[in-house]
Design an enzyme around this catalytic site. Sequence first.
Site, mmCIF file in Angstrom:
data_model
loop_
_atom_site.group_PDB
_atom_site.id
_atom_site.type_symbol
_atom_site.label_atom_id
_atom_site.label_comp_id
_atom_site.label_asym_id
_atom_site.label_seq_id
_atom_site.Cartn_x
_atom_site.Cartn_y
_atom_site.Cartn_z
ATOM 1 N N LYS A 203 0.876 -1.252 -0.154
ATOM 2 C CA LYS A 203 0.155 0.009 -0.063
ATOM 3 C C LYS A 203 0.703 1.430 0.070
ATOM 4 C CE LYS A 203 -4.462 -1.799 1.047
ATOM 5 N NZ LYS A 203 -5.597 -1.969 1.996
ATOM 6 N N ARG A 237 -3.976 -9.912 4.450
ATOM 7 C CA ARG A 237 -4.300 -10.157 3.120
ATOM 8 C C ARG A 237 -2.976 -9.722 2.359
ATOM 9 N NH1 ARG A 237 -6.038 -6.559 -0.866
ATOM 10 N NH2 ARG A 237 -7.521 -7.278 -2.406
HETATM 11 C C1 7PM Z 1 -5.395 0.348 -5.596
HETATM 12 C C2 7PM Z 1 -5.843 0.876 -4.332
HETATM 13 C C3 7PM Z 1 -5.488 -1.072 -5.832
HETATM 14 C C4 7PM Z 1 -6.122 -0.076 -3.130
HETATM 15 C C5 7PM Z 1 -5.563 -1.914 -4.905
HETATM 16 C C6 7PM Z 1 -6.036 -1.395 -3.518
HETATM 17 C C7 7PM Z 1 -8.082 -4.220 1.036
HETATM 18 C C8 7PM Z 1 -9.172 -4.971 0.611
HETATM 19 C C9 7PM Z 1 -8.131 -3.924 -1.082
HETATM 20 C C10 7PM Z 1 -7.912 -4.237 2.307
HETATM 21 C C11 7PM Z 1 -9.700 -5.843 2.537
HETATM 22 C C12 7PM Z 1 -5.047 -3.340 -2.171
HETATM 23 C C13 7PM Z 1 -6.416 -2.294 -2.326
HETATM 24 N N1 7PM Z 1 -7.668 -3.485 0.177
HETATM 25 N N2 7PM Z 1 -10.075 -5.861 1.079
HETATM 26 N N3 7PM Z 1 -9.260 -4.757 -0.805
HETATM 27 N N4 7PM Z 1 -8.877 -5.318 3.082
HETATM 28 N N5 7PM Z 1 -10.702 -6.733 3.239
HETATM 29 O O1 7PM Z 1 -4.139 -2.668 -1.867
HETATM 30 O O2 7PM Z 1 -7.273 -3.729 3.150
HETATM 31 O O3 7PM Z 1 -5.132 -4.438 -2.388
HETATM 32 S S1 7PM Z 1 -7.962 -3.268 -2.751
#
Ligand code: 7PM
Length: 266
Positions: A203, A237
């Site tokens: 992130k 995750r």
């Molecule tokens: C762009 C920005 C692409 C953010 C992907 C993301 C989470 C999630 C995501 C989390 C749960 C990423 C995020 N993040 N589901 N889905 N918890 N439960 O970095 O922190 O994967 S998407």
Amino acid sequence: MGIVNVTPDSFSDGGHHFRCDAALAHAHQLMQQGADILDIGGESTRPSAKPVSVQEELDRVMPLIEGLRGAPVPLSVDSFKPEVMRAALAAGASMVNDINALQQPEALASVAASDAAVCLMHKQGNPQTMQAQPQYQDVVAEVLQFLHSRIAAIEAAGIARERIMVDPGFGFGKTLEHNLALLRGLDAFKELGVPVLAGLSRKSMLGTITGQDVEHRVHASVAAALLAVQRGAQIVRVHDVQATVDALKIWQAVNAGNIFATDEDR
Ligand code: 7PM
């Protein structure tokens, strides 16, 4: 929990079939590396991402879920769309990862009609605007309060507590300081009495701290996952399953010999 994204930017070129084969191979690799859950998503929640239609998301996600039928680990569908949840659960997924925490009545009904598990995530605002100006008086207290009330609503809809896990939603309407406060205070989420899931992998908060771009955040991600588990997260995750599993094995080996460790730590 290993992340399997089936989006054009994750497995680029080669068309739909190639993308599906590549995602399937990736899913098998993550299981081999020790993933205990696979989180399968067809829509990027990236702030600038174009919204994806139900049909397009189904076209991305369903071949993968069908291709993984009978896999030795539970399959989670990463979607906030009730239609996608229902199709995925009917095809054998056993968990829903909803960044909207089932606030859409149809999403709540879809999970209630199944026996699937669900992850309730906190976010402030929506993915398009959430990073503009996140504001909290007390981020830990407010996120806790939100998750408390979602657990209550979801139990009231007939979904047993045993099926629920919660997630503070790192990066979803949070500044670096908010994210750090949540990670520091993650122990407090134990009071909710359900497993805590933490998503910090690659992130932007890790990029802010290290100066590394998204391709070079593996080390930071492993450190963050380990810190989250030390503070009580039961599920992390992650994209980089092998690196994370290795780090957690070291942590577990050290804990196993610690006479001061609580059963919870082990
Ligand atoms: C762009 C920005 C692409 C953010 C992907 C993301 C989470 C999630 C995501 C989390 C749960 C990423 C995020 N993040 N589901 N889905 N918890 N439960 O970095 O922190 O994967 S998407």
